[in-house]
Design an enzyme around this catalytic site. Structure first.
Site, PDB file in Angstrom:
ATOM      1  N   TRP A 216      33.697 -27.722 -13.989  1.00 28.44           N
ATOM      2  CA  TRP A 216      34.547 -28.753 -14.605  1.00 28.44           C
ATOM      3  C   TRP A 216      35.445 -29.353 -13.529  1.00 28.44           C
ATOM      4  O   TRP A 216      35.446 -30.536 -13.277  1.00 28.44           O
ATOM      5  CB  TRP A 216      35.411 -28.173 -15.739  1.00 28.44           C
ATOM      6  CG  TRP A 216      36.556 -29.089 -16.063  1.00 28.44           C
ATOM      7  CD1 TRP A 216      36.456 -30.343 -16.623  1.00 28.44           C
ATOM      8  CD2 TRP A 216      37.949 -28.884 -15.801  1.00 28.44           C
ATOM      9  NE1 TRP A 216      37.708 -30.915 -16.730  1.00 28.44           N
ATOM     10  CE2 TRP A 216      38.637 -30.045 -16.240  1.00 28.44           C
ATOM     11  CE3 TRP A 216      38.683 -27.823 -15.258  1.00 28.44           C
ATOM     12  CZ2 TRP A 216      40.029 -30.167 -16.134  1.00 28.44           C
ATOM     13  CZ3 TRP A 216      40.060 -27.951 -15.154  1.00 28.44           C
ATOM     14  CH2 TRP A 216      40.719 -29.119 -15.596  1.00 28.44           C
ATOM     15  N   ARG A 247      34.871 -26.367 -22.684  1.00 23.55           N
ATOM     16  CA  ARG A 247      34.171 -27.588 -22.284  1.00 23.55           C
ATOM     17  C   ARG A 247      32.819 -27.694 -22.983  1.00 23.55           C
ATOM     18  O   ARG A 247      32.281 -26.695 -23.444  1.00 23.55           O
ATOM     19  CB  ARG A 247      33.942 -27.591 -20.751  1.00 23.55           C
ATOM     20  CG  ARG A 247      35.226 -27.762 -19.937  1.00 23.55           C
ATOM     21  CD  ARG A 247      35.813 -29.132 -20.155  1.00 23.55           C
ATOM     22  NE  ARG A 247      37.089 -29.399 -19.528  1.00 23.55           N
ATOM     23  CZ  ARG A 247      38.251 -29.460 -20.172  1.00 23.55           C
ATOM     24  NH1 ARG A 247      38.330 -29.208 -21.457  1.00 23.55           N
ATOM     25  NH2 ARG A 247      39.360 -29.811 -19.547  1.00 23.55           N
ATOM     26  N   SER A 433      46.930 -35.863 -14.024  1.00 23.06           N
ATOM     27  CA  SER A 433      46.817 -36.831 -12.926  1.00 23.06           C
ATOM     28  C   SER A 433      48.134 -37.581 -12.723  1.00 23.06           C
ATOM     29  O   SER A 433      48.619 -37.726 -11.596  1.00 23.06           O
ATOM     30  CB  SER A 433      45.685 -37.825 -13.206  1.00 23.06           C
ATOM     31  OG  SER A 433      45.946 -38.564 -14.390  1.00 23.06           O
TER      32      SER A 433
HETATM   33  O1  SFD Z   1      40.805 -34.296 -19.745  1.00 23.70           O
HETATM   34  C1  SFD Z   1      41.823 -31.172   1.334  1.00 23.70           C
HETATM   35  N1  SFD Z   1      42.302 -34.071 -14.964  1.00 23.70           N
HETATM   36  C2  SFD Z   1      42.844 -34.965 -15.898  1.00 23.70           C
HETATM   37  N2  SFD Z   1      44.050 -35.546 -15.792  1.00 23.70           N
HETATM   38  C3  SFD Z   1      44.410 -36.602 -16.588  1.00 23.70           C
HETATM   39  O2  SFD Z   1      45.525 -37.145 -16.462  1.00 23.70           O
HETATM   40  N3  SFD Z   1      43.533 -37.092 -17.531  1.00 23.70           N
HETATM   41  C4  SFD Z   1      42.283 -36.546 -17.742  1.00 23.70           C
HETATM   42  O3  SFD Z   1      41.487 -37.048 -18.532  1.00 23.70           O
HETATM   43  C5  SFD Z   1      41.991 -35.335 -17.018  1.00 23.70           C
HETATM   44  N4  SFD Z   1      40.779 -34.585 -17.205  1.00 23.70           N
HETATM   45  C6  SFD Z   1      40.108 -34.213 -16.042  1.00 23.70           C
HETATM   46  C7  SFD Z   1      40.890 -33.863 -14.908  1.00 23.70           C
HETATM   47  C8  SFD Z   1      40.219 -33.388 -13.768  1.00 23.70           C
HETATM   48  C9  SFD Z   1      38.817 -33.319 -13.761  1.00 23.70           C
HETATM   49  C10 SFD Z   1      38.128 -32.792 -12.550  1.00 23.70           C
HETATM   50  C11 SFD Z   1      38.068 -33.732 -14.884  1.00 23.70           C
HETATM   51  C12 SFD Z   1      38.724 -34.189 -16.029  1.00 23.70           C
HETATM   52  C13 SFD Z   1      36.579 -33.690 -14.864  1.00 23.70           C
HETATM   53  C14 SFD Z   1      43.233 -33.372 -14.061  1.00 23.70           C
HETATM   54  C15 SFD Z   1      43.729 -34.203 -12.870  1.00 23.70           C
HETATM   55  O4  SFD Z   1      42.690 -34.848 -12.254  1.00 23.70           O
HETATM   56  C16 SFD Z   1      44.461 -33.273 -11.890  1.00 23.70           C
HETATM   57  O5  SFD Z   1      45.495 -32.648 -12.616  1.00 23.70           O
HETATM   58  C17 SFD Z   1      45.074 -33.983 -10.671  1.00 23.70           C
HETATM   59  O6  SFD Z   1      44.120 -34.755  -9.995  1.00 23.70           O
HETATM   60  C18 SFD Z   1      45.686 -32.978  -9.688  1.00 23.70           C
HETATM   61  O7  SFD Z   1      46.200 -33.653  -8.578  1.00 23.70           O
HETATM   62  P1  SFD Z   1      46.313 -32.972  -7.105  1.00 23.70           P
HETATM   63  O8  SFD Z   1      46.827 -34.017  -6.184  1.00 23.70           O
HETATM   64  O9  SFD Z   1      47.009 -31.689  -7.195  1.00 23.70           O
HETATM   65  O10 SFD Z   1      44.780 -32.605  -6.739  1.00 23.70           O
HETATM   66  P2  SFD Z   1      43.543 -33.606  -6.408  1.00 23.70           P
HETATM   67  O11 SFD Z   1      43.747 -34.914  -7.047  1.00 23.70           O
HETATM   68  O12 SFD Z   1      42.311 -32.867  -6.788  1.00 23.70           O
HETATM   69  O13 SFD Z   1      43.603 -33.794  -4.814  1.00 23.70           O
HETATM   70  C19 SFD Z   1      43.340 -32.762  -3.908  1.00 23.70           C
HETATM   71  C20 SFD Z   1      43.134 -33.375  -2.534  1.00 23.70           C
HETATM   72  O14 SFD Z   1      43.112 -32.370  -1.519  1.00 23.70           O
HETATM   73  C21 SFD Z   1      42.023 -32.623  -0.647  1.00 23.70           C
HETATM   74  N5  SFD Z   1      41.692 -31.365   0.008  1.00 23.70           N
HETATM   75  N6  SFD Z   1      42.211 -32.019   2.317  1.00 23.70           N
HETATM   76  C22 SFD Z   1      42.232 -31.538   3.579  1.00 23.70           C
HETATM   77  N7  SFD Z   1      41.870 -30.259   3.895  1.00 23.70           N
HETATM   78  C23 SFD Z   1      41.476 -29.378   2.935  1.00 23.70           C
HETATM   79  N8  SFD Z   1      41.129 -28.123   3.283  1.00 23.70           N
HETATM   80  C24 SFD Z   1      41.432 -29.843   1.590  1.00 23.70           C
HETATM   81  N9  SFD Z   1      41.083 -29.256   0.397  1.00 23.70           N
HETATM   82  C25 SFD Z   1      41.258 -30.209  -0.553  1.00 23.70           C
HETATM   83  C26 SFD Z   1      40.956 -33.216  -1.565  1.00 23.70           C
HETATM   84  O15 SFD Z   1      39.937 -33.893  -0.869  1.00 23.70           O
HETATM   85  C27 SFD Z   1      41.825 -34.150  -2.402  1.00 23.70           C
HETATM   86  O16 SFD Z   1      42.070 -35.349  -1.700  1.00 23.70           O
HETATM   87  S1  SFD Z   1      40.723 -33.548 -18.535  1.00 23.70           S
HETATM   88  O17 SFD Z   1      39.518 -32.765 -18.466  1.00 23.70           O
HETATM   89  O18 SFD Z   1      41.870 -32.730 -18.369  1.00 23.70           O
HETATM   90  P1  AMP Z   2      41.022 -31.497 -22.130  1.00 21.80           P
HETATM   91  O1  AMP Z   2      40.030 -32.596 -22.330  1.00 21.80           O
HETATM   92  O2  AMP Z   2      40.659 -30.234 -22.833  1.00 21.80           O
HETATM   93  O3  AMP Z   2      41.379 -31.292 -20.713  1.00 21.80           O
HETATM   94  O4  AMP Z   2      42.358 -31.975 -22.847  1.00 21.80           O
HETATM   95  C1  AMP Z   2      42.972 -33.192 -22.565  1.00 21.80           C
HETATM   96  C2  AMP Z   2      44.360 -33.160 -23.151  1.00 21.80           C
HETATM   97  O5  AMP Z   2      44.290 -32.918 -24.553  1.00 21.80           O
HETATM   98  C3  AMP Z   2      45.227 -32.050 -22.602  1.00 21.80           C
HETATM   99  O6  AMP Z   2      46.539 -32.542 -22.588  1.00 21.80           O
HETATM  100  C4  AMP Z   2      45.069 -30.935 -23.602  1.00 21.80           C
HETATM  101  O7  AMP Z   2      46.165 -30.054 -23.597  1.00 21.80           O
HETATM  102  C5  AMP Z   2      44.949 -31.700 -24.903  1.00 21.80           C
HETATM  103  N1  AMP Z   2      44.123 -31.029 -25.929  1.00 21.80           N
HETATM  104  C6  AMP Z   2      42.811 -30.719 -25.855  1.00 21.80           C
HETATM  105  N2  AMP Z   2      42.377 -30.132 -26.981  1.00 21.80           N
HETATM  106  C7  AMP Z   2      43.436 -30.059 -27.795  1.00 21.80           C
HETATM  107  C8  AMP Z   2      43.653 -29.554 -29.117  1.00 21.80           C
HETATM  108  N3  AMP Z   2      42.669 -29.003 -29.818  1.00 21.80           N
HETATM  109  N4  AMP Z   2      44.892 -29.648 -29.632  1.00 21.80           N
HETATM  110  C9  AMP Z   2      45.899 -30.198 -28.928  1.00 21.80           C
HETATM  111  N5  AMP Z   2      45.762 -30.688 -27.691  1.00 21.80           N
HETATM  112  C10 AMP Z   2      44.557 -30.631 -27.125  1.00 21.80           C
END
Ligand code: SFD
Ligand code: AMP
Length: 633
Positions: A216, A247, A433
């Site tokens: 993921w 997931r 993010s």
């Molecule tokens: O729903 C080196 N995330 C989601 N956040 C949201 O706001 N909405 C969503 O819909 C999100 N969903 C989601 C998310 C992530 C993923 C993978 C999926 C779905 C499939 C989470 C956010 O993306 C996450 O919280 C932030 O991006 C975190 O930010 P940060 O800056 O802590 O990490 P980064 O963006 O991954 O950047 C890391 C950087 O470091 C680099 N790096 N560079 C040099 N040397 C090394 N040794 C290094 N190791 C790593 C990387 O290249 C990168 O540039 S949902 O599922 O939650």
């Molecule tokens: P996820 O796609 O699981 O990463 O979730 C995206 C956002 O929705 C995150 O802020 C989660 O905490 C929230 N979320 C996911 N599932 C639920 C749920 N069943 N109830 C409340 N919040 C949720």
């Protein structure tokens, strides 16, 4: 062995990583740096346009507080996060991010990110805190603003950061290597921000063999942040708080849009809805069992109980949810139109951020409006920005943090000059993010203030130190070059270990002894002790890693980084003698939550000089009303 040239880069503020937190730091620091005649430099192992967790894009912005419209208060957000983490949260850090996150979102929109709006021009919410976006180019948009702010000439791409450069007790930069050219880099700086993401593939993933590499969270976030901060001697927090996301099974499509936007139910194969049927179990985890939404780990737990009773597979009832939403249509024509709209939104959700899930749907003839999809609890991830909390222990803001949480500069770790944000900073979950970007901005501004206020000078690093770090960095190349001719099959050699085999061994240890998928997320003191013993042997063998080329060299170091994250985790799970987050992990020998003894943070510190670990408790101090209350989803 080839020759590797050394390049020394001097800068004032060094940003490590090019992800959300790093990009936030860059835009904010650029502003303050200009006023003070300072230079800002960014180093990313990949290309900033498509690096990190947002590489594929995202379909939602998961943290938006909506302060402008009075939708929520900062206190609401703090309550939500505290409850979701079963009480373990740095409220000063969460509040600091919450009060700045909306402005990051407004910047994204200004830079060109399309946020869904309704007929009145308001943002379309996925849930209470989440906004829907057309996010396939989210990272490109954020990267462009970064380049404009600090200038592309100050961004080093495809340079892998190996570890910290120390000047006594302060962090004075970093060293690493180009993954494309034979160049070793030494970055000397006055302040350094660690924003290299979380750690993936520390545990054996569900997708092994045919699906190996799929996860993921992005597999290229491999524990560099944890390694860097540990090796600098920084205090770390919440290393036990791994994140187990539920997931869509096998391609890891996120579930948030389904639960919140489509209002879908998840049921067992027998049709029962575990969130309803298992509700009495929540009484065992009070006060957190009573809050709304039910904490993420408890939602996982209720699902796992069904799985353990043999009621799987578990299904996301996509077809039911879509039909229910369309049924509100007044006539057949509108119904059909609404069905089409929902169908395309369902596909777009994955095409925006987890393309492999859309491919799996296509490959398995899955039309979400007709057929349910399996969901499952994934393997553990280390991520301080989502619903986990692991990361460095950082200073809070002066106006909010109590003295125990404040030592001068926002987001500075316990090591001078070393700042952390995003997945790299701990105990401030649910920043996602947007919050990571906002936290990067907070840290970037604080770092510039530190440089100016403390009048920091560049360090002097001796040639011997540089040569020693260089030799250590390229040792796997030397191990391979010196020995590979002694066997006909390059993978089998008594003198070196290739990174893939090393990673598989690490994952097996963690999976079996530290509560991975195949151990049903369950562990105990004897299991953890055994795991630690095996990690010690692995650490010894890390000296023998072998790399055929620069790409494999990166793989070697990624796995060393993962190994340190693994050890911090095992030691912290061992220290905390309770089960606080069922659904993330279970201590079989301490199966209950123990508020009396363990309502605290567990922190750890690695001493780089002696290679020993110190474990400690830190108090949880409440700044807002600590009552467990409904926070809404
Ligand atoms: O729903 C080196 N995330 C989601 N956040 C949201 O706001 N909405 C969503 O819909 C999100 N969903 C989601 C998310 C992530 C993923 C993978 C999926 C779905 C499939 C989470 C956010 O993306 C996450 O919280 C932030 O991006 C975190 O930010 P940060 O800056 O802590 O990490 P980064 O963006 O991954 O950047 C890391 C950087 O470091 C680099 N790096 N560079 C040099 N040397 C090394 N040794 C290094 N190791 C790593 C990387 O290249 C990168 O540039 S949902 O599922 O939650
Ligand atoms: P996820 O796609 O699981 O990463 O979730 C995206 C956002 O929705 C995150 O802020 C989660 O905490 C929230 N979320 C996911 N599932 C639920 C749920 N069943 N109830 C409340 N919040 C949720």
């Amino acid at each position: 062995m080839q020759d590797f040239k050394t390049v020394v880069v001097d800068t004032d503020f060094l940003i490590l990583g090019g992800g959300m937190a790093a990009c936030g730091a860059a835009v904010e620091a650029a502003h303050w740096a200009k006023q003070n005649g300072l230079k800002v430099t960014m180093v990313d192992k990949a290309a900033v346009d498509r690096s990190g967790a947002v590489a594929m894009g995202l379909s939602a912005i998961n943290q938006y507080v909506g302060l402008k419209d009075g939708q929520n208060t900062i206190e609401d957000y703090v309550n939500y996060v505290r409850n979701d983490l079963m009480g373990v949260t740095r409220e000063d850090l969460v509040a600091n991010i919450a009060r700045h996150v909306d402005s990051s979102v407004h910047l994204f929109e200004k830079w060109g990110l399309p946020i869904w709006t309704d007929e009145n021009g308001g943002y379309v919410h996925e849930g209470r805190w989440q906004l829907m976006i057309n996010g396939e180019s989210y990272k490109v948009v954020v990267a462009e603003a970064t380049k404009n702010a600090i200038g592309p000439e100050n961004i080093y791409e495809r340079v892998f950061i190996t570890g910290p450069l120390m000047d006594g007790d302060r962090c004075a930069g970093a060293y690493g290597f180009s993954v494309r050219e034979n160049t070793f880099y030494v970055f000397r700086s006055k302040a350094t921000l660690v924003a290299m993401g979380g750690a993936v593939h520390v545990f054996k993933p569900r997708s092994s063999g045919e699906g190996q590499g799929r996860a993921w969270y992005p597999p290229w976030n491999a524990g560099a942040s944890a390694y860097f901060t540990l090796k600098a001697g920084a205090e770390m927090t919440c290393q036990e708080v791994r994140f187990i996301p539920v997931r869509f099974k096998d391609a890891y499509g996120p579930v948030g849009a389904w639960f919140l936007l489509f209002k879908s139910r998840a049921t067992s194969a027998l049709g029962g809805e575990y969130m309803q049927e298992r509700r009495p179990e929540l009484e065992n985890w009070l006060p957190y069992g009573h809050v709304k939404p039910v904490p993420a780990n408890l939602r996982n737990y209720l699902m796992m109980l069904d799985v353990m009773e043999g009621k799987g597979p578990i299904y996301m009832r996509t077809e039911e949810a879509i039909k229910k939403l369309a049924e509100a249509a007044p006539d057949e024509k509108t119904y059909k139109k609404k069905m089409k709209e929902l169908e395309s939104e369902a596909w777009e959700d994955f095409l925006d951020m987890t393309i492999s899930q859309a491919i799996l749907w296509a490959a398995t003839n899955t039309a979400p409006e007709e057929k349910s999809s399996e969901i499952a609890a994934a393997e553990p991830y280390f991520i301080g920005s989502h619903s986990g909390a692991s990361g460095a222990w950082v200073s809070g803001p002066e106006d909010l943090a109590p003295p125990e949480y404040f030592w001068g500069y926002d987001n500075m770790s316990t090591v001078k000059g070393l700042f952390c944000a995003g997945d790299a900073s701990g105990a401030s979950s649910h920043k996602f993010s947007s919050g990571s970007h906002a936290e990067g901005r907070i840290a970037g501004k604080a770092a510039i203030r530190y440089i100016v206020k403390e009048n920091v000078a560049l360090p002097t690093i001796s040639d011997e130190t540089v040569e020693a770090l260089k030799a250590e960095t390229y040792k796997p190349i030397k191990n391979f070059a010196d020995n590979s001719a002694s066997t006909t099959q390059k993978d089998v050699n008594p003198n070196y270990l290739r990174p893939k085999m090393f990673m598989l061994r690490l994952q097996k240890i963690m999976d079996e002894y530290a509560g991975g998928v195949s151990a049903q997320f369950t562990t105990s003191k004897p299991m953890l002790d055994k795991g630690l013993e095996l990690l010690t042997f692995l650490r010894e063998d890390a000296e023998k890693l072998g790399a055929e080329d620069l790409h494999e060299l990166m793989r070697c170091w990624e796995n060393v980084h993962r190994m340190y994250q693994a050890e911090a985790h095992v030691r912290t799970v061992l220290f905390r003698e309770e089960t606080r987050w069922p659904g993330y992990y279970f201590r079989a020998d301490y199966p209950k939550m123990d508020e009396e003894n363990w309502h605290c943070f567990v922190n750890c510190r690695f001493d780089p000089a002696t290679a020993t670990w110190e474990m400690m408790k830190r108090p949880i101090l409440h700044l807002f009303r600590p009552a467990a209350q409904a926070a809404g989803s």
